[in-house]
Scaffold this motif. Sequence first.
Motif, short mmCIF file in Angstrom:
data_model
loop_
_atom_site.label_atom_id
_atom_site.label_comp_id
_atom_site.label_asym_id
_atom_site.label_seq_id
_atom_site.Cartn_x
_atom_site.Cartn_y
_atom_site.Cartn_z
N GLY A 72 -8.90 62.23 -38.10
CA GLY A 72 -9.18 63.09 -36.84
C GLY A 72 -9.12 64.78 -37.01
O GLY A 72 -8.29 65.30 -36.30
N ASP A 73 -9.88 65.30 -37.94
CA ASP A 73 -9.86 66.64 -38.08
C ASP A 73 -10.35 67.42 -36.80
O ASP A 73 -9.88 68.51 -36.58
N PHE A 74 -11.17 66.91 -36.24
CA PHE A 74 -11.71 67.43 -34.69
C PHE A 74 -10.87 67.01 -33.42
O PHE A 74 -10.41 68.10 -32.86
N THR A 75 -10.48 65.96 -33.52
CA THR A 75 -9.61 65.43 -32.36
C THR A 75 -8.11 66.15 -32.75
O THR A 75 -7.57 66.55 -31.54
N GLY A 76 -7.85 66.17 -33.97
CA GLY A 76 -6.49 67.08 -34.04
C GLY A 76 -6.26 68.47 -33.52
O GLY A 76 -5.26 68.73 -33.15
N MET A 77 -7.54 68.96 -33.38
CA MET A 77 -7.62 70.43 -32.89
C MET A 77 -7.66 70.37 -31.09
O MET A 77 -7.38 71.39 -30.67
N ILE A 78 -7.83 69.12 -30.49
CA ILE A 78 -7.86 68.96 -29.24
C ILE A 78 -6.20 68.81 -28.94
O ILE A 78 -5.62 69.17 -27.79
N GLY A 79 -5.53 67.68 -29.71
CA GLY A 79 -4.11 67.28 -29.38
C GLY A 79 -4.24 66.16 -28.63
O GLY A 79 -4.62 65.99 -27.35
N ASP A 80 -3.74 64.87 -29.11
CA ASP A 80 -3.61 63.74 -28.40
C ASP A 80 -2.67 63.83 -27.17
O ASP A 80 -1.49 64.01 -27.52
N PRO A 81 -3.15 63.49 -25.92
CA PRO A 81 -2.10 63.50 -24.87
C PRO A 81 -1.22 62.32 -24.68
O PRO A 81 -0.47 62.23 -23.69
N THR A 82 -1.59 61.27 -25.34
CA THR A 82 -0.81 59.91 -25.08
C THR A 82 0.76 60.10 -25.13
O THR A 82 1.21 60.67 -25.99
N GLY A 83 1.36 59.54 -23.99
CA GLY A 83 2.70 59.81 -23.88
C GLY A 83 3.30 61.16 -23.51
O GLY A 83 4.57 61.23 -23.46
N LYS A 84 2.59 62.00 -23.39
CA LYS A 84 3.06 63.42 -23.18
C LYS A 84 2.75 63.65 -21.56
O LYS A 84 2.01 63.21 -20.85
N ASN A 85 3.93 64.40 -21.01
CA ASN A 85 4.12 64.54 -19.73
C ASN A 85 3.70 66.17 -19.53
O ASN A 85 3.94 66.61 -18.56
N VAL A 86 3.39 66.88 -20.73
CA VAL A 86 2.89 68.31 -20.85
C VAL A 86 1.50 68.13 -21.47
O VAL A 86 1.26 67.45 -22.24
N THR A 87 0.91 69.26 -21.17
CA THR A 87 -0.19 69.56 -22.35
C THR A 87 0.00 69.71 -23.60
O THR A 87 0.98 70.54 -23.79
N LYS A 89 -0.14 71.45 -27.29
CA LYS A 89 -0.53 72.50 -28.03
C LYS A 89 -1.73 72.11 -29.22
O LYS A 89 -1.05 71.23 -29.93
N PRO A 90 -2.88 72.49 -29.14
CA PRO A 90 -3.67 71.88 -30.15
C PRO A 90 -3.51 72.42 -31.37
O PRO A 90 -2.64 73.66 -31.39
N LEU A 91 -3.86 72.06 -32.56
CA LEU A 91 -3.66 72.72 -33.69
C LEU A 91 -4.77 73.53 -34.02
O LEU A 91 -5.92 73.42 -33.80
N THR A 92 -4.65 74.39 -35.11
CA THR A 92 -5.62 75.15 -35.64
C THR A 92 -6.61 74.57 -36.70
O THR A 92 -5.81 73.43 -37.06
N ARG A 93 -7.59 74.98 -36.85
CA ARG A 93 -8.46 74.46 -38.00
C ARG A 93 -7.92 74.38 -39.25
O ARG A 93 -7.73 73.35 -40.01
N ASP A 94 -7.37 75.56 -39.57
CA ASP A 94 -6.47 75.57 -40.70
C ASP A 94 -5.34 74.68 -40.93
O ASP A 94 -5.09 74.09 -42.23
N GLU A 95 -4.59 74.51 -39.81
CA GLU A 95 -3.40 73.54 -39.91
C GLU A 95 -3.97 71.98 -40.03
O GLU A 95 -3.39 71.32 -40.76
N VAL A 96 -5.08 71.62 -39.26
CA VAL A 96 -5.61 70.39 -39.45
C VAL A 96 -6.08 70.22 -40.94
O VAL A 96 -5.77 68.95 -41.50
N LEU A 97 -6.76 70.96 -41.69
CA LEU A 97 -7.41 70.87 -42.87
C LEU A 97 -6.26 70.69 -43.98
O LEU A 97 -6.22 69.87 -44.79
N GLU A 98 -5.09 71.75 -43.76
CA GLU A 98 -4.08 71.54 -44.73
C GLU A 98 -3.30 70.22 -44.47
O GLU A 98 -3.00 69.50 -45.82
N ASN A 99 -3.15 69.93 -43.33
CA ASN A 99 -2.46 68.44 -43.19
C ASN A 99 -3.33 67.15 -43.83
O ASN A 99 -3.08 66.38 -44.40
N ALA A 100 -4.42 67.32 -43.28
CA ALA A 100 -5.55 66.13 -43.80
C ALA A 100 -5.62 66.09 -45.23
O ALA A 100 -5.80 65.03 -45.80
N ALA A 101 -5.62 66.88 -46.21
CA ALA A 101 -5.86 67.07 -47.57
C ALA A 101 -4.62 66.17 -48.05
O ALA A 101 -4.78 65.34 -49.45
#
Length: 398
Positions: A72-87, A89-101
């Motif tokens: 979920g390189d696109f959804t990773g930039m939104i941030g899954d709210p599941t189980g969270k009681n606060v908003t 923080k979304p990841l940056t595009r670079d963070e997402v791509l680095e982790n996805a690799a």
Amino acid sequence: MTLSDELALIRRGAEELLVEAELVERLQAGRPLRVKAGFDPTAPDLHLGHTVLINKLRQFQELGHEVLFLIGDFTGMIGDPTGKNVTRKPLTRDEVLENAATYEHQIFKILDPEKTTVMFNSQWMGSMNAADLIQVAARYTVARMLERDDFSKRYAANQPIAVHEFLYPLIQGYDSVAMKSDVELGGTDQKFNLLVGRELQKHYGQKPQTILTMPILEGLDGVQKMSKSLNNYIGISEPPEEMFGKLMSISDDLMWRYFELLSFRSLADIAGLHKRVEEGANPRDIKFLLGQEIVTRFHDAQAAEAAQAAFIARFQKGSLPDEMPEITLSGAGGELGVAAVMKQAGLVASTSEAFRMIQQGAVRLDGERIQDRNLALPTGLTCVVQVGKRRFARVTIV
């Protein structure tokens, strides 16, 4: 393999199967099913908790089905709210791509590359314009969205819910439409998102996917879910000795949970191991089998043998006394400070002595020297506490 055998393997360790009759119908059709599971690349390394789902994907492959591993390189930039009681923080595009690799490399330690299609949801979401996204959003109501437990609690408590958080389950659901999935796997905490996928597939004229939810694996403490942030995890890229040692540190009761969700042994084999323990076998020796299997999977058999030999050398060849006190301590609030553990176990006379011994490097937990005087041990943990060369206790925090 008969249909009932297939269903038994699919159900193994699973929490819920929705809707079983629909899955049976698809299996009887005789075509390979498209089995989807999505992972947001929120951290660079996968741990054993993630592999509960990946193991189940492997079982589907063994049954002849096609695995769609969605990063979920696109959804990773939104941030899954599941189980969270606060908003979140979304990841940056670079963070997402680095982790996805790193994910693509790690998953093939379990999955068969020949039967796996790796997909990224930016493939379809990246080309969507604002009008397209509005059309997706029009398929779901705010009332249905607020039925979700974490949203409803935050709404009732007057805590903010950002509009973009509503997009997360919508996009995860739309992924199922884009991928034409027959089955989607997810943790029990993802059930709402998976159901959104079913609903959106109906709106887009597709047969709704079957949902298989898997339990959340407890971490080393045996209480909270395995998580890097809670430091109770076993990373699948960790060195063999570290991985083996962590597996040996879990409680005897938790060992059976790990066998069920992580081992590729048959349930009959596991039942046989359980019987051996009931008849007097040392649980440590059975835990050795678990450690051997897991380390072999992510490294190799030679590394697993070496890790076990190193563990035995550290803990059994003169390092530990033949007998030591077995002590159970109460952890208020889910944990107990290591200095308090040492004092209550009778290994030191005072908290100040505990701090001094830690500072001198004279304190070990399961053979590992500790230096943090404020270290808190979670409830559910059993470990050997050593102070100096001669003071030992096997402590369980409850």
